[in-house]
Design a protein around this motif. Structure first.
Motif, PDB file in Angstrom:
ATOM      1  N   PRO A 162     -34.897 -19.896  -4.780  1.00  0.00           N
ATOM      2  CA  PRO A 162     -35.623 -20.619  -5.987  1.00  0.00           C
ATOM      3  C   PRO A 162     -36.817 -21.375  -5.829  1.00  0.00           C
ATOM      4  CG  PRO A 162     -33.145 -21.219  -6.196  1.00  0.00           C
ATOM      5  CD  PRO A 162     -33.430 -20.328  -4.783  1.00  0.00           C
ATOM      6  N   PHE A 163     -37.625 -21.618  -6.326  1.00  0.00           N
ATOM      7  CA  PHE A 163     -38.683 -22.408  -6.197  1.00  0.00           C
ATOM      8  C   PHE A 163     -38.528 -23.921  -6.269  1.00  0.00           C
ATOM      9  CE2 PHE A 163     -42.068 -25.518  -7.828  1.00  0.00           C
ATOM     10  CZ  PHE A 163     -42.936 -25.131  -6.927  1.00  0.00           C
ATOM     11  N   GLU A 164     -37.295 -24.073  -6.780  1.00  0.00           N
ATOM     12  CA  GLU A 164     -36.776 -25.424  -7.155  1.00  0.00           C
ATOM     13  C   GLU A 164     -35.120 -25.355  -7.466  1.00  0.00           C
ATOM     14  OE1 GLU A 164     -37.060 -29.231 -10.222  1.00  0.00           O
ATOM     15  OE2 GLU A 164     -39.018 -28.221  -9.596  1.00  0.00           O
ATOM     16  N   ARG A 165     -34.365 -26.346  -6.856  1.00  0.00           N
ATOM     17  CA  ARG A 165     -32.871 -26.411  -7.248  1.00  0.00           C
ATOM     18  C   ARG A 165     -32.540 -28.022  -7.596  1.00  0.00           C
ATOM     19  NH1 ARG A 165     -29.777 -23.617  -2.188  1.00  0.00           N
ATOM     20  NH2 ARG A 165     -29.493 -25.836  -2.082  1.00  0.00           N
TER      21      ARG A 165
ATOM     22  N   GLU B  45     -18.869 -28.659 -17.673  1.00  0.00           N
ATOM     23  CA  GLU B  45     -17.651 -28.349 -17.766  1.00  0.00           C
ATOM     24  C   GLU B  45     -17.179 -27.657 -16.004  1.00  0.00           C
ATOM     25  OE1 GLU B  45     -15.012 -28.685 -19.750  1.00  0.00           O
ATOM     26  OE2 GLU B  45     -16.605 -29.770 -20.996  1.00  0.00           O
ATOM     27  N   ALA B  46     -18.232 -27.290 -15.416  1.00  0.00           N
ATOM     28  CA  ALA B  46     -18.125 -26.673 -14.065  1.00  0.00           C
ATOM     29  C   ALA B  46     -17.799 -27.793 -13.094  1.00  0.00           C
ATOM     30  CB  ALA B  46     -19.250 -25.646 -14.001  1.00  0.00           C
ATOM     31  N   GLN B  47     -17.204 -27.245 -11.868  1.00  0.00           N
ATOM     32  CA  GLN B  47     -16.998 -28.109 -10.850  1.00  0.00           C
ATOM     33  C   GLN B  47     -18.272 -28.283 -10.211  1.00  0.00           C
ATOM     34  OE1 GLN B  47     -13.957 -26.531  -8.123  1.00  0.00           O
ATOM     35  NE2 GLN B  47     -12.282 -27.437  -9.483  1.00  0.00           N
ATOM     36  N   ARG B  48     -19.277 -27.100 -10.201  1.00  0.00           N
ATOM     37  CA  ARG B  48     -20.401 -27.465  -9.384  1.00  0.00           C
ATOM     38  C   ARG B  48     -21.872 -26.803 -10.268  1.00  0.00           C
ATOM     39  NH1 ARG B  48     -23.145 -28.068  -4.530  1.00  0.00           N
ATOM     40  NH2 ARG B  48     -25.002 -27.188  -4.378  1.00  0.00           N
ATOM     41  N   SER B  49     -22.643 -27.456 -10.747  1.00  0.00           N
ATOM     42  CA  SER B  49     -23.601 -26.924 -11.765  1.00  0.00           C
ATOM     43  C   SER B  49     -24.797 -27.009 -11.134  1.00  0.00           C
ATOM     44  CB  SER B  49     -23.747 -27.459 -13.189  1.00  0.00           C
ATOM     45  OG  SER B  49     -22.624 -27.031 -13.761  1.00  0.00           O
ATOM     46  N   GLU B  50     -25.779 -26.144 -11.072  1.00  0.00           N
ATOM     47  CA  GLU B  50     -27.169 -26.479 -10.313  1.00  0.00           C
ATOM     48  C   GLU B  50     -28.048 -25.480 -11.416  1.00  0.00           C
ATOM     49  OE1 GLU B  50     -27.455 -26.179  -6.122  1.00  0.00           O
ATOM     50  OE2 GLU B  50     -26.103 -24.347  -6.441  1.00  0.00           O
ATOM     51  N   LEU B  51     -29.402 -26.107 -11.448  1.00  0.00           N
ATOM     52  CA  LEU B  51     -30.672 -25.639 -12.152  1.00  0.00           C
ATOM     53  C   LEU B  51     -31.490 -24.869 -11.078  1.00  0.00           C
ATOM     54  CD1 LEU B  51     -32.006 -25.051 -14.782  1.00  0.00           C
ATOM     55  CD2 LEU B  51     -33.306 -27.204 -14.178  1.00  0.00           C
ATOM     56  N   PHE B  52     -31.576 -23.377 -11.101  1.00  0.00           N
ATOM     57  CA  PHE B  52     -32.604 -22.780 -10.443  1.00  0.00           C
ATOM     58  C   PHE B  52     -33.782 -22.616 -11.065  1.00  0.00           C
ATOM     59  CE2 PHE B  52     -29.238 -20.133  -7.488  1.00  0.00           C
ATOM     60  CZ  PHE B  52     -28.615 -21.418  -7.160  1.00  0.00           C
ATOM     61  N   VAL B  53     -34.849 -22.879 -10.614  1.00  0.00           N
ATOM     62  CA  VAL B  53     -36.185 -22.680 -11.183  1.00  0.00           C
ATOM     63  C   VAL B  53     -36.859 -21.772 -10.585  1.00  0.00           C
ATOM     64  CG1 VAL B  53     -38.250 -23.655 -11.987  1.00  0.00           C
ATOM     65  CG2 VAL B  53     -36.463 -25.094 -12.414  1.00  0.00           C
ATOM     66  N   TYR B  54     -37.230 -20.747 -11.006  1.00  0.00           N
ATOM     67  CA  TYR B  54     -38.259 -19.588 -10.376  1.00  0.00           C
ATOM     68  C   TYR B  54     -39.587 -19.514 -11.111  1.00  0.00           C
ATOM     69  CZ  TYR B  54     -34.282 -17.650  -7.774  1.00  0.00           C
ATOM     70  OH  TYR B  54     -33.052 -17.483  -6.948  1.00  0.00           O
ATOM     71  N   ARG B  55     -40.404 -19.733 -10.019  1.00  0.00           N
ATOM     72  CA  ARG B  55     -42.112 -19.584 -10.644  1.00  0.00           C
ATOM     73  C   ARG B  55     -42.483 -18.092 -10.339  1.00  0.00           C
ATOM     74  NH1 ARG B  55     -44.481 -25.432  -9.841  1.00  0.00           N
ATOM     75  NH2 ARG B  55     -43.516 -26.574 -11.471  1.00  0.00           N
ATOM     76  N   PHE B  56     -43.418 -17.440 -11.251  1.00  0.00           N
ATOM     77  CA  PHE B  56     -43.785 -16.255 -11.016  1.00  0.00           C
ATOM     78  C   PHE B  56     -45.412 -16.262 -11.374  1.00  0.00           C
ATOM     79  CE2 PHE B  56     -39.443 -15.491 -12.137  1.00  0.00           C
ATOM     80  CZ  PHE B  56     -38.823 -14.624 -11.120  1.00  0.00           C
ATOM     81  N   GLU B  57     -46.115 -15.533 -10.374  1.00  0.00           N
ATOM     82  CA  GLU B  57     -47.762 -15.702 -10.845  1.00  0.00           C
ATOM     83  C   GLU B  57     -47.625 -14.243 -11.520  1.00  0.00           C
ATOM     84  OE1 GLU B  57     -49.505 -18.639  -7.670  1.00  0.00           O
ATOM     85  OE2 GLU B  57     -49.080 -16.433  -6.854  1.00  0.00           O
ATOM     86  N   ILE B  58     -48.542 -14.236 -12.417  1.00  0.00           N
ATOM     87  CA  ILE B  58     -49.118 -12.868 -12.843  1.00  0.00           C
ATOM     88  C   ILE B  58     -50.295 -12.421 -12.474  1.00  0.00           C
ATOM     89  CG2 ILE B  58     -49.112 -11.360 -15.202  1.00  0.00           C
ATOM     90  CD1 ILE B  58     -46.335 -12.963 -14.578  1.00  0.00           C
ATOM     91  N   ALA B  59     -50.454 -11.196 -11.862  1.00  0.00           N
ATOM     92  CA  ALA B  59     -51.513 -10.702 -11.376  1.00  0.00           C
ATOM     93  C   ALA B  59     -52.397  -9.839 -12.452  1.00  0.00           C
ATOM     94  CB  ALA B  59     -51.332  -9.733 -10.179  1.00  0.00           C
ATOM     95  N   LYS B  60     -53.678  -9.541 -12.331  1.00  0.00           N
ATOM     96  CA  LYS B  60     -54.553  -8.842 -12.910  1.00  0.00           C
ATOM     97  C   LYS B  60     -53.882  -7.599 -13.611  1.00  0.00           C
ATOM     98  CE  LYS B  60     -58.980 -10.681 -11.565  1.00  0.00           C
ATOM     99  NZ  LYS B  60     -60.058 -10.401 -10.954  1.00  0.00           N
ATOM    100  N   ASP B  61     -53.225  -6.898 -12.860  1.00  0.00           N
ATOM    101  CA  ASP B  61     -52.374  -5.491 -13.037  1.00  0.00           C
ATOM    102  C   ASP B  61     -51.108  -5.627 -13.677  1.00  0.00           C
ATOM    103  OD1 ASP B  61     -50.461  -6.231 -11.137  1.00  0.00           O
ATOM    104  OD2 ASP B  61     -50.800  -4.486  -9.838  1.00  0.00           O
ATOM    105  N   GLY B  62     -50.816  -6.902 -14.131  1.00  0.00           N
ATOM    106  CA  GLY B  62     -49.556  -7.392 -15.103  1.00  0.00           C
ATOM    107  C   GLY B  62     -48.298  -7.421 -14.051  1.00  0.00           C
TER     108      GLY B  62
END
Length: 171
Positions: free
Chosen positions: A105-108, A115-132
């Motif tokens: 991930p870009f960021e964790r 409620e979970a014993q271990r919880s994390e937030l995964f942040v994924y960043r995507f760049e969109i090109a001209k072709d989609g």
């Protein structure tokens, strides 16, 4: 799978080819390419180079077995493997499946008060090109030719994706 997810797959495949040298990748069968693309996130640079230097599929398969990586991919069901290859990340994915599909991930962030014993937030960043097509953003890299941005946030409770939120911009 949504159109944007299909585009993610194409961009991810191109990015891998550019990072590892397309000529060595061209000797891989479709199946080998699929498991290499999924498992490369668990290899360091030296291991990736050593794997791609091997000329025989049997040697490459043994390399993955010796490195303890084979079962990460082939221990999944056929449907799960296909969803990893298609980068079709959704609820119920394990941490390893997410990494195989989208990389690190870009960021964790650690999450508390769940409620979970271990919880994390995964942040994924995507760049969109001209072709989609969309490519994951790794580190601080930004492609100034990109025409758009997309972000996906995953909540991972005890190594399982339990929430997914998509945004049409980066935060």
């Amino acid at each position: 799978m949504s159109l944007s997810r299909h585009r993610l797959v194409g961009a991810a495949l191109i990015a891998v080819a550019l990072m590892t040298g397309g000529s060595k990748l061209s000797r891989l069968s479709d199946a080998e390419y699929a498991h290499y693309r999924a498992l490369r996130v668990f290899m360091d640079d030296g291991q990736r180079k050593d794997y791609l230097k091997l000329k025989d599929p049997t040697e490459r398969d043994q390399f993955l077995k010796d490195a303890g990586l084979w079962d990460k991919f082939y221990g999944l069901t056929d449907e799960q493997r296909q969803r990893v290859v298609d980068a079709d990340v959704d609820l119920g994915f394990t941490r390893d499946m997410v990494y195989m599909a989208w990389g690190v991930p870009f960021e964790r962030q650690r999450l508390t008060g769940r409620e979970a014993q271990r919880s994390e937030l995964f942040v994924y960043r995507f760049e969109i090109a001209k072709d989609g097509s969309a490519a994951t953003v790794v580190g601080k890299h930004v492609d100034y030719k990109a025409v758009g941005q997309h972000q996906v946030e995953l909540v991972v409770d005890d190594d399982i994706v339990t929430e997914r939120k998509e945004k049409d911009h980066w935060e």
